[in-house]
Design a protein around this motif. Structure first.
Motif, PDB file in Angstrom:
ATOM      1  N   UNK A  42       0.868  -1.330  -0.061  1.00  0.00           N
ATOM      2  CA  UNK A  42       0.133  -0.097   0.043  1.00  0.00           C
ATOM      3  C   UNK A  42       0.792   1.165   0.090  1.00  0.00           C
ATOM      4  N   UNK A  43       0.461   2.175  -0.562  1.00  0.00           N
ATOM      5  CA  UNK A  43       1.322   3.606  -0.644  1.00  0.00           C
ATOM      6  C   UNK A  43       0.317   4.850  -0.413  1.00  0.00           C
ATOM      7  N   UNK A  44       1.050   5.611   0.147  1.00  0.00           N
ATOM      8  CA  UNK A  44       0.309   7.155   0.147  1.00  0.00           C
ATOM      9  C   UNK A  44       1.262   8.021  -0.836  1.00  0.00           C
ATOM     10  N   UNK A  45       0.782   8.533  -1.657  1.00  0.00           N
ATOM     11  CA  UNK A  45       1.743   9.243  -2.580  1.00  0.00           C
ATOM     12  C   UNK A  45       1.942  10.515  -1.945  1.00  0.00           C
ATOM     13  N   UNK A  46       3.242  11.119  -1.753  1.00  0.00           N
ATOM     14  CA  UNK A  46       3.172  12.192  -1.246  1.00  0.00           C
ATOM     15  C   UNK A  46       3.529  13.314  -2.505  1.00  0.00           C
ATOM     16  N   UNK A  47       2.860  14.213  -2.457  1.00  0.00           N
ATOM     17  CA  UNK A  47       2.650  15.670  -3.591  1.00  0.00           C
ATOM     18  C   UNK A  47       4.331  15.972  -3.572  1.00  0.00           C
ATOM     19  N   UNK A  48       4.518  16.271  -5.149  1.00  0.00           N
ATOM     20  CA  UNK A  48       5.735  16.990  -5.683  1.00  0.00           C
ATOM     21  C   UNK A  48       6.827  16.082  -5.807  1.00  0.00           C
ATOM     22  N   UNK A  51       6.953  10.322  -8.973  1.00  0.00           N
ATOM     23  CA  UNK A  51       5.984   9.271  -9.000  1.00  0.00           C
ATOM     24  C   UNK A  51       5.120  10.392 -10.216  1.00  0.00           C
ATOM     25  N   UNK A  52       4.713  11.922  -9.746  1.00  0.00           N
ATOM     26  CA  UNK A  52       4.274  12.531 -10.535  1.00  0.00           C
ATOM     27  C   UNK A  52       2.675  12.603 -10.519  1.00  0.00           C
ATOM     28  N   UNK A  53       2.236  12.076  -9.531  1.00  0.00           N
ATOM     29  CA  UNK A  53       0.657  11.780  -9.347  1.00  0.00           C
ATOM     30  C   UNK A  53       0.202  13.289  -8.732  1.00  0.00           C
ATOM     31  N   UNK A  54      -0.269  14.195  -9.635  1.00  0.00           N
ATOM     32  CA  UNK A  54      -0.444  15.738  -9.105  1.00  0.00           C
ATOM     33  C   UNK A  54      -1.873  16.079  -9.832  1.00  0.00           C
ATOM     34  N   UNK A  55      -2.455  17.137  -9.073  1.00  0.00           N
ATOM     35  CA  UNK A  55      -3.699  17.664  -9.758  1.00  0.00           C
ATOM     36  C   UNK A  55      -3.810  18.071 -11.278  1.00  0.00           C
ATOM     37  N   UNK A  56      -2.364  18.333 -11.749  1.00  0.00           N
ATOM     38  CA  UNK A  56      -2.028  18.674 -12.994  1.00  0.00           C
ATOM     39  C   UNK A  56      -2.465  17.641 -14.265  1.00  0.00           C
ATOM     40  N   UNK A  57      -2.647  16.496 -13.552  1.00  0.00           N
ATOM     41  CA  UNK A  57      -2.763  15.180 -14.448  1.00  0.00           C
ATOM     42  C   UNK A  57      -3.909  15.321 -15.171  1.00  0.00           C
ATOM     43  N   UNK A  58      -4.211  15.200 -16.383  1.00  0.00           N
ATOM     44  CA  UNK A  58      -5.314  15.113 -17.282  1.00  0.00           C
ATOM     45  C   UNK A  58      -6.258  13.853 -17.038  1.00  0.00           C
ATOM     46  N   UNK A  59      -7.438  14.057 -17.436  1.00  0.00           N
ATOM     47  CA  UNK A  59      -8.262  12.619 -17.130  1.00  0.00           C
ATOM     48  C   UNK A  59      -7.642  11.539 -17.769  1.00  0.00           C
ATOM     49  N   UNK A  75      -2.075  -1.236  -3.626  1.00  0.00           N
ATOM     50  CA  UNK A  75      -3.217  -0.550  -3.326  1.00  0.00           C
ATOM     51  C   UNK A  75      -2.694   0.969  -3.095  1.00  0.00           C
ATOM     52  N   UNK A  76      -3.414   1.897  -3.776  1.00  0.00           N
ATOM     53  CA  UNK A  76      -3.256   3.193  -3.542  1.00  0.00           C
ATOM     54  C   UNK A  76      -4.060   3.646  -2.566  1.00  0.00           C
ATOM     55  N   UNK A  77      -3.495   3.733  -1.412  1.00  0.00           N
ATOM     56  CA  UNK A  77      -4.150   4.040  -0.179  1.00  0.00           C
ATOM     57  C   UNK A  77      -4.708   5.637  -0.180  1.00  0.00           C
ATOM     58  N   UNK A  78      -3.925   6.431  -0.707  1.00  0.00           N
ATOM     59  CA  UNK A  78      -4.301   7.935  -0.972  1.00  0.00           C
ATOM     60  C   UNK A  78      -3.276   8.895  -1.249  1.00  0.00           C
ATOM     61  N   UNK A  79      -3.569  10.124  -1.167  1.00  0.00           N
ATOM     62  CA  UNK A  79      -2.670  11.308  -1.355  1.00  0.00           C
ATOM     63  C   UNK A  79      -2.399  11.983  -0.388  1.00  0.00           C
TER      64      UNK A  79
END
Length: 272
Positions: A42-48, A51-59, A75-79
């Motif tokens: 399981x991972x919590x993806x820290x912003x910046x 991995x680049x999972x950021x609000x700027x990602x397109x749909x 599992x993606x546990x959250x952001x």
């Protein structure tokens, strides 16, 4: 790599990773591959981070992230956002709230279940009660918004607000069901009447994530006592490694696997 126990624990203490520093420089495929290899699932993806999972990602890009996780045992546990709601300037707080809403939508789109936020601290000339109420009201707004996206708002016990009576006071204001606490294994946990008393102040509001630190190096925190308290509280969320010091041996998969084994050893000793 040391062998890991295959027998599941009799309590649901899944062990995961916060990409605070461990994993901060891994792109998403590398992160998923390393977590799968170490069975830290399981991972919590820290912003910046890389991995680049950021609000700027397109749909379309968000769908790619969701599919990478669905094709993985991880599992993606959250952001893990870095948003906080203590600033005396209402405009700054409003910006933080709106940015958190972006993270809520992102977490929903990529398959997460919640967003971590911070309280954060008190300011000179501002009564503590005012800051506490301000933080609590911001959390309520976010919890109500997150409800529509199936997202939990996870308040990390952090910074100048990290003493547990302060967190408890914030939670009395932030009484929306979607507001939860992310226990963070801080030195403030022992303040005042001690660890067990402080834990009991918030145990009924524990969220789906809880942070521990390097279980090999951190000899001061009583993780066995914490595990006992979690068992007694019927905690069923993720216990996640959040550590700023990188492993010295440059073998991240082995180091992650060892952290998982150490946590399982702690829990088993608690249950014996």
């Amino acid at each position: 790599m040391k062998d890991l126990p295959d027998t599941p624990l009799p309590v649901d203490f899944a062990f995961g990773l916060v990409t605070y520093m461990w994993g901060a420089k891994w792109d998403l495929p590398t992160l998923l591959r390393n977590c799968a290899a170490s069975r830290v699932l399981g991972v919590e993806l820290r912003t910046t981070h890389k991995h680049g999972v950021e609000p700027s990602l397109s749909a379309k890009e968000r769908e790619v992230v969701r599919k990478r996780f669905s094709d993985s045992p991880v599992s993606l546990v959250g952001i893990g956002s870095n948003e906080r709601f203590d600033n005396p300037d209402p405009k700054v707080v409003r910006v933080a709230i709106e940015k958190t809403k972006e993270f809520i939508r992102l977490s929903h789109d990529v398959g997460g279940s919640g967003v971590k936020v911070k309280p954060d601290r008190f300011h000179d000339g501002v009564p503590h009660e005012k800051t506490i109420e301000q933080i609590g009201k911001a959390l309520n707004e976010l919890a109500e918004y997150g409800l529509g996206y199936g997202q939990q708002i996870r308040l990390e016990i952090h910074g100048g607000c990290a003493e547990l009576p302060i967190i408890a006071a914030i939670l009395r204001v932030a009484d929306e069901k979607g507001v939860a606490v992310c226990w963070n294994c801080n030195k403030q946990d022992f303040a005042g009447k001690g660890l067990e008393y402080n834990f009991n102040l918030v145990k009924d509001r524990l969220g789906d994530t809880l942070h521990v630190h390097d279980l090999k190096q951190d000899k001061e925190y009583p993780y066995t006592t914490l595990a006992k308290l979690l068992v007694q509280a019927n905690y069923g969320g993720w216990v996640m490694l959040e550590e700023g010091r990188m492993p010295k041996d440059e073998k991240p998969v082995e180091a992650l696997a060892e952290q998982r084994r150490l946590w399982h050893d702690i829990v088993r000793k608690t249950l014996d």
